[in-house]
Design an enzyme around this catalytic site. Sequence first.
Site, mmCIF file in Angstrom:
data_model
loop_
_atom_site.group_PDB
_atom_site.id
_atom_site.type_symbol
_atom_site.label_atom_id
_atom_site.label_comp_id
_atom_site.label_asym_id
_atom_site.label_seq_id
_atom_site.Cartn_x
_atom_site.Cartn_y
_atom_site.Cartn_z
ATOM 1 N N GLN A 221 0.831 -1.205 0.000
ATOM 2 C CA GLN A 221 0.000 0.000 0.000
ATOM 3 C C GLN A 221 0.863 1.251 0.000
ATOM 4 O O GLN A 221 0.538 2.233 -0.684
ATOM 5 C CB GLN A 221 -0.934 0.010 1.214
ATOM 6 C CG GLN A 221 -1.821 1.250 1.279
ATOM 7 C CD GLN A 221 -3.020 1.066 2.171
ATOM 8 O OE1 GLN A 221 -3.869 0.225 1.911
ATOM 9 N NE2 GLN A 221 -3.115 1.870 3.230
ATOM 10 N N GLU A 222 1.957 1.231 0.739
ATOM 11 C CA GLU A 222 2.846 2.392 0.751
ATOM 12 C C GLU A 222 3.382 2.675 -0.649
ATOM 13 O O GLU A 222 3.475 3.832 -1.073
ATOM 14 C CB GLU A 222 4.013 2.153 1.718
ATOM 15 C CG GLU A 222 4.987 3.306 1.782
ATOM 16 C CD GLU A 222 6.087 3.128 2.811
ATOM 17 O OE1 GLU A 222 7.015 3.953 2.832
ATOM 18 O OE2 GLU A 222 6.016 2.160 3.593
ATOM 19 N N HIS B 70 10.958 25.546 -18.997
ATOM 20 C CA HIS B 70 10.816 26.787 -18.232
ATOM 21 C C HIS B 70 12.085 27.645 -18.283
ATOM 22 O O HIS B 70 12.083 28.775 -17.761
ATOM 23 C CB HIS B 70 10.501 26.487 -16.765
ATOM 24 C CG HIS B 70 9.088 26.045 -16.513
ATOM 25 N ND1 HIS B 70 8.615 24.816 -16.875
ATOM 26 C CD2 HIS B 70 8.049 26.703 -15.919
ATOM 27 C CE1 HIS B 70 7.341 24.705 -16.508
ATOM 28 N NE2 HIS B 70 6.974 25.837 -15.941
ATOM 29 N N GLU C 46 16.234 0.170 -6.833
ATOM 30 C CA GLU C 46 17.008 -1.064 -6.946
ATOM 31 C C GLU C 46 16.307 -2.220 -6.229
ATOM 32 O O GLU C 46 16.275 -3.357 -6.722
ATOM 33 C CB GLU C 46 18.410 -0.850 -6.375
ATOM 34 C CG GLU C 46 19.302 0.069 -7.205
ATOM 35 C CD GLU C 46 18.894 1.542 -7.135
ATOM 36 O OE1 GLU C 46 19.244 2.287 -8.067
ATOM 37 O OE2 GLU C 46 18.228 1.942 -6.146
#
Length: 376
Positions: A240-241, A337, A366
């Site tokens: 989930q992270e 920009h 990695e």
Amino acid sequence: MRPVFQSEHEILREQVRRFVADAIVPHHARWEKDHVVPKEVWRQAGRLGFLCCAIPEAYGGGGGDFGHSAVVIEELSRVNATGVGFPLHSDIVAPYILRYGSEEQKRRWLPRMAVGELIGAIAMTEPGTGSDLKAVRTTARRDGGDYVINGQKTFITNGRNAGLVIVVAKTDPKAGRKGISLFVVEEGTPGFTKGKAIEKIGQHAQDTAELFFDDVRVPAASLLGEENRGFGYLMHELAQERLIIALRAAVTMESMLDATVAYTRDRQAFGHPVFEFQNTRFTLADVKAQATMFRVFADHCLALHLKGALSADMAAIAKLNGAEMLNQVLDRLLQLHGGYGYTSEYAIGRAWTDARVLRIYGGSSEIMREIIARTL
């Protein structure tokens, strides 16, 4: 409306977007100078129901699903509000307590987290260990009815603000990953101290800090889940992270593309808008193609996660591609920009600097490649 979301998610999105525009965007530059987001902003978000959206109502949360969490993550990312650590608090720390905590632990901590009274952090990384969680040196020694914690953690998001920290520690130092446990340590516990905010090259408003544990004595009831099962808990929650990081990457690509299109239409060079040069249009077309492709994949992963079907390798693919692609895309957009892109005055410069860490935290690129390679 994207198919992965329902109407209730989009209603929440409008509410969160207004909150972000009113309570965060006008102040984020000042928070970057202060290296911290005021706790009152957390309490305000808690009162509005923007924290712990996916935690059950029985524990003070919003009672929603991860789609509601994704809305908050995306709206913060849309304006590059990298200092606001709501996602880690709500969607990384709180789920550990919900899934592995005792009933007493859940009722003690989750309602206070949901209202922003108690800010959460998780202390994994140590000096010299990085992504190698098996190598943590922080120890938790059983002493009667207590555990005594000793060690040092670094790069801890929400570190200065945290009132509650999940600490990764070795309860059996000789057992490697099979000897890791998780403990919940509250601010004010004797021996638990915080270092100053770490000076980073980006994400300046995020209160990243070192944490120190010097003979920190906590009751056995502070153990989260079972002793020596912590590594398995960490591996399960990391998917989930990593999805959170991928979702942030997708939105940032889209928002910075929009900002760059607007800038190049307005900016004049050699008597013409920069947008009129073929190189500019082709670069923007490439970015749109990449952002669109990754958005489809990120939403696919989100849909899988909402069904409980997101695998570790799919999460790693999302995180790897999102982090690497975002850094490449932002570098190309910054170039359009010119010199202004290298200033903090324009959002692209801040986004470019802030995004670099996505290739490192949550497991480095990695490590993601190692996880993916194991499936080949």
